[in-house]
Scaffold this active site. Structure first.
Site, PDB file in Angstrom:
ATOM      1  N   ASP A 228     -25.782 152.858  57.178  1.00  0.00           N
ATOM      2  CA  ASP A 228     -25.861 153.526  56.266  1.00  0.00           C
ATOM      3  C   ASP A 228     -25.760 155.233  56.378  1.00  0.00           C
ATOM      4  O   ASP A 228     -26.320 155.570  57.342  1.00  0.00           O
ATOM      5  CB  ASP A 228     -27.220 153.283  55.716  1.00  0.00           C
ATOM      6  CG  ASP A 228     -27.619 153.908  54.228  1.00  0.00           C
ATOM      7  OD1 ASP A 228     -27.006 153.488  53.292  1.00  0.00           O
ATOM      8  OD2 ASP A 228     -28.613 154.694  54.282  1.00  0.00           O
ATOM      9  N   GLU A 277     -22.789 146.361  75.863  1.00  0.00           N
ATOM     10  CA  GLU A 277     -23.659 145.670  76.768  1.00  0.00           C
ATOM     11  C   GLU A 277     -23.902 144.125  76.426  1.00  0.00           C
ATOM     12  O   GLU A 277     -24.375 143.420  77.354  1.00  0.00           O
ATOM     13  CB  GLU A 277     -25.061 146.297  76.710  1.00  0.00           C
ATOM     14  CG  GLU A 277     -24.999 147.675  77.225  1.00  0.00           C
ATOM     15  CD  GLU A 277     -26.523 148.363  76.958  1.00  0.00           C
ATOM     16  OE1 GLU A 277     -27.367 147.953  76.181  1.00  0.00           O
ATOM     17  OE2 GLU A 277     -26.714 149.702  77.249  1.00  0.00           O
TER      18      GLU A 277
END
Length: 572
Positions: A228, A277
């Site tokens: 956002d 990751e």
């Protein structure tokens, strides 16, 4: 009107299969369905949609044929801005569920073969967030206040705001606090509602905490994040702040004090390391209202990976505009190495079935001259002028088939598959959007596209839940409900189901070839596997090229031509 081939240009990259796997490119051509949780499905009867309600409707999402769900904020919130005022980024609002409910929903989506994207709101917290409450209790110059943007006021007693800046939602962008000793205190910056204080992204603690949040949800099955206000995080505020008028004239070229600064990409490079990751890597999509040439910075492989383009959303139902927008954005995607996003509706704008049923500002002398068709100017007009509901839906169906045939990802907003129109007839006493309260007499706000969905023909909330809905639903929702459309082969719901199924089967390399139509109101393009999309933006029927008719947004004429304001898919 006949159609023949002429080569155009577009990006050319590998398509994804849509299946849940370790495919790192699953997002490139995904159909993503946005759920506004508080208005999707209510399982516990408290009038607010919840996570168990979403889980109960996963078979519907699977039948619809979407590849991923994007969940708008579900975090603890006082709902000053529909959940975009977040009290705690690593928890679930008790009104809509628990972490256990979230994990059950995530697992059920995975089992159904549907990816999960969640909203992250990093520009600001809620004023109820523990950090901001600590800042209120702490003295000027404290580490707690340094997480936000506090300034002394102007004038001998500091009673004047640090600048005359205006909030996006209307009203001043600075609010004064009361110090712990009861005296008038400093001012804090909020570019949105006063309940949404902006964070200070120069503070290392802020940066590290959001990386914890990304890992928290990734560990719970989240595949990606919609960011956002992605262009608003970093700020560089001089001691003497510019006026609002001065800021309005500053170019947004990477050096603006508060918007689209180059240094925001340092944050997203750090986030990319977190994404990597995981296997497959988590993805990000930026909500960045920036100039087109700066959009690829957000969509780079070193950053978030993808950025919304809202160009079709802001366009008229017009062939020339659509072609220019598609060609331009495919070029941008090729430059960034990303794929484009296509969107017509979301939780912030008037639904496109309604936009296409109202005159554009150019056609309506009463429309504000400085606002664009399809976005904010309609938000301020309510139910006037009179809506051509049938024509608007016809054009929306045609536009959606055009969108779903394009290379790139398509973002759909809950209820558009039902052909829902904007709900304009909401009493003022029932409205919730801060835009309405902060802009009295100017904007009715965004509640009209956030009214809870109708699942059944009857009932107190048309199947949304056992109780009433948190926003009033109009009587006409009955005939737009899922139940009303389920068995109708010509319904908008079944058009979406057919289109999404075919899209998955026909998807190929991210490329298209424009076809000549010999008419300026008809667009046609072909995907590499012979999938042809023809859209007639005019009123005169158009002759279709040879090929097997797969789907059309409106029935063909008795002569087998494509009627006006319609789209057809063919296989050559």
């Amino acid at each position: 009107m006949s159609i023949d081939s002429s080569v155009g240009s577009a990006a050319d990259t590998t398509a994804q299969t849509g299946a849940l796997s370790a495919d790192a490119d699953w997002w490139r051509q995904a159909a993503v369905y946005q759920i506004y949780p508080r208005s999707f499905a209510d399982a516990d009867g408290n009038s607010i949609g919840d996570l168990r309600g979403i889980t109960s409707r996963i078979p519907y999402l699977k039948d619809l044929g979407v590849d991923a769900v994007w969940l708008s904020p579900f975090y603890p919130s006082a709902l000053a801005d529909g959940g975009y005022d977040v009290d705690d980024y690593r928890d679930v609002d008790p009104k809509i569920g628990t972490l256990h409910d979230f994990e059950e929903m995530s697992a059920a989506l995975t089992e159904a073969g549907i990816r999960l994207i969640v909203d992250i709101v990093p520009n600001h917290t809620s004023d109820q967030h523990a950090w901001f409450q600590e800042a209120r209790r702490s003295p000027k110059g404290s580490p707690a206040r340094d997480r936000y943007i506090f300034r002394d006021g102007l004038g001998p007693d500091g009673a004047q705001a640090p600048s005359d800046w205006e909030s996006i939602f209307g009203g001043p962008a600075w609010t004064r606090i009361t110090e712990p000793d009861g005296s008038p205190g400093q001012w804090y910056l909020h570019n949105f509602a006063q309940e949404q204080p902006d964070l200070n992204w120069k503070n290392p603690e802020v940066r590290e905490d959001f990386k914890k949040t990304l890992r928290f949800w990734s560990d719970r099955g989240v595949d990606g994040f919609r960011i956002d206000v992605a262009h608003g995080l970093t700020k560089d505020l001089p001691e003497n702040l510019p006026t609002q008028a001065e800021m309005d004239t500053m170019p947004q070229d990477g050096s603006h004090p508060i918007w689209d600064r180059d240094d925001v990409h340092e944050i997203y490079r750090e986030w990319r390391q977190v994404f990597e990751e995981y296997s497959p890597p988590r993805i990000g999509v930026a909500e960045a209202w920036v100039s087109s040439e700066r959009r690829p910075l957000y969509a780079s492989a070193e950053g978030l990976g993808q950025a919304f383009n809202f160009d079709l959303l802001e366009a008229d139902f017009d062939a020339a505009q659509f072609r220019d927008i598609v060609s331009f954005n495919l070029g941008l995607s090729e430059a960034s190495g990303s794929s484009s996003t296509w969107v017509f509706s979301n939780h912030d704008v008037v639904r496109h079935a309604t936009r296409y049923g109202l005159p554009t500002p150019a056609e309506d002398p009463q429309a504000p001259a400085d606002e664009k068709a399809g976005t904010s100017w309609l938000l301020s007009r309510g139910s006037e002028p009179r809506l051509d509901a049938e024509g608007g839906l016809r054009r929306a169906r045609a536009a959606t088939l055009f969108e779903l045939a394009l290379p790139g990802s398509a973002y759909l907003y809950q209820g558009e598959e039902l052909g829902l129109h904007e709900v304009a007839e909401i009493p003022d006493a029932d409205r919730q959007d801060p835009t309405f309260f902060n802009s009295p007499g100017v904007s009715v706000g965004r509640d009209g596209c956030r009214v809870p969905l109708p699942w059944s023909r009857q009932g107190g909330s048309y199947g949304f839940g056992p109780g009433q809905a948190h926003l009033p639903q109009p009587e006409w929702f009955s005939r737009y409900s899922v139940e009303a459309q389920e068995q109708d082969p010509e319904s908008t719901l079944n058009l979406y189901r057919s289109a999404l199924r075919l899209r998955r089967e026909l998807q190929s390399r991210e490329a298209l070839e424009w076809l000549s139509t010999h008419h300026d109101t008809v667009l046609a393009f072909r995907r590499p596997n012979g999938w042809i999309c023809v859209t007639n933006f005019g009123e005169v029927p158009a002759t279709l090229p040879s090929g097997e008719l797969l789907l059309s947004s409106s029935p063909l004429t008795t002569d087998g031509e494509l009627p006006g304001e319609a789209t057809a898919w063919l296989q050559s």
